[in-house]
Write a protein that holds these residues in place. Sequence first.
Motif, PDB file in Angstrom:
ATOM      1  N   ASN A 201      -1.998  -7.193   0.601  1.00  0.00           N
ATOM      2  CA  ASN A 201      -1.536  -7.283  -0.734  1.00  0.00           C
ATOM      3  C   ASN A 201      -2.472  -6.349  -1.576  1.00  0.00           C
ATOM      4  O   ASN A 201      -2.155  -5.635  -2.881  1.00  0.00           O
ATOM      5  N   THR A 202      -3.878  -6.652  -1.401  1.00  0.00           N
ATOM      6  CA  THR A 202      -4.919  -6.108  -2.281  1.00  0.00           C
ATOM      7  C   THR A 202      -4.930  -4.518  -1.920  1.00  0.00           C
ATOM      8  O   THR A 202      -5.073  -3.825  -3.160  1.00  0.00           O
ATOM      9  N   GLN A 204      -2.541  -2.537  -1.104  1.00  0.00           N
ATOM     10  CA  GLN A 204      -1.451  -1.886  -1.464  1.00  0.00           C
ATOM     11  C   GLN A 204      -1.526  -1.750  -3.172  1.00  0.00           C
ATOM     12  O   GLN A 204      -1.260  -0.948  -3.796  1.00  0.00           O
ATOM     13  N   TYR A 205      -2.033  -2.989  -3.647  1.00  0.00           N
ATOM     14  CA  TYR A 205      -2.016  -3.091  -5.265  1.00  0.00           C
ATOM     15  C   TYR A 205      -3.009  -2.175  -5.582  1.00  0.00           C
ATOM     16  O   TYR A 205      -2.922  -1.268  -6.357  1.00  0.00           O
ATOM     17  N   ASN A 208      -1.652   1.745  -5.305  1.00  0.00           N
ATOM     18  CA  ASN A 208      -0.833   2.058  -6.280  1.00  0.00           C
ATOM     19  C   ASN A 208      -1.576   2.215  -7.631  1.00  0.00           C
ATOM     20  O   ASN A 208      -1.283   3.284  -8.451  1.00  0.00           O
ATOM     21  N   ASP A 209      -2.435   1.333  -7.821  1.00  0.00           N
ATOM     22  CA  ASP A 209      -3.114   1.385  -9.226  1.00  0.00           C
ATOM     23  C   ASP A 209      -3.838   2.539  -9.450  1.00  0.00           C
ATOM     24  O   ASP A 209      -3.958   3.279 -10.684  1.00  0.00           O
TER      25      ASP A 209
END
Length: 320
Positions: A201-202, A204-205, A208-209
């Motif tokens: 999750n981290t 990918q986040y 994308n950021d």
Amino acid sequence: MWKFSIRRLLIMIPQLILLSILIFILAKMMPGDALSGMIDPNVSPERLDELRDKLGWNDPWHVQYADWVGGLVHGDFGQSFRFKMPVTDLIGQRIVNSFWLSVVTLIFTYAIAIPLGIISGRFNDSILDQAITGYTYLGFATPLFIFALVMLWVFGFMLGWFPTSGSVAPGTEPGTFAYVMSKFNHLVLPAIAMALITTTNTVQYLRNDIIDTKQRDFILTARAKGASESRVYNRHILRNSLLPIAAFFGFEITGLIGGTIFIETIFGYPGMGLLFYESILLRDYSVVTAVTLLFGIASIIGALLSDIILSLVDPRIRIK
């Protein structure tokens, strides 16, 4: 800032009350009790009813709840029927192991996620980015308990690099360097197994950021002024992209709670998760309610920490 923190703390009070009621009612709705099917079959049903009356298990649920809450106020979680000891002492023996497992897991999670997220975001659409993205997709699709079983089989049984159960080698003297290293060696494999799944999750986040930040007007302006690429990434892109990751810290704590139940059970690691699983099987509801309540409190505190950290690190948020 102080007003926000105090307001959030006050909101936690009704949340904890509602949580305690739900936990207690759900525990009482579970079939059977600690005397069901686990006592000498020669004991008569009348004797079992006498024991239940003596223990207060036949009282109305609101009377039992009041007695339970009264004990909680004084730091008394009751008596474990199966472990034959106070629940407070039982939790005290296990919570230290779960604490260090969570700490090491968080360290591994951020040590893996931040570099991968930065590389994937900076070199997006490259072969390296596709490989990292493939890893995250695989992590999303792989159940934690399946991955943990594979890790245990490969690195514990086949290669023998790590212990396969327990939290310390038998016979190791507490307080010695060998004891500390044995404790660390026992928690490395379960911590890595959980981190490799929860880190997706981290990654990918952050990826994308970073990609989104690269397209912002202030980044284009910095490049137009002749700033070097390294300066653009280090001073502008990373600085803005890493801030929201700090706010995930509280939610990472919440996510670890569910993961430790699987991890500790599979690796035989004596922590809160394994205690919770064992207590359900033994129908030791005093332990089940206490551990579930502590898990719920940890989740609420994790959400509170996320809000506070985000308000501190993100200058766009103004909380009055």
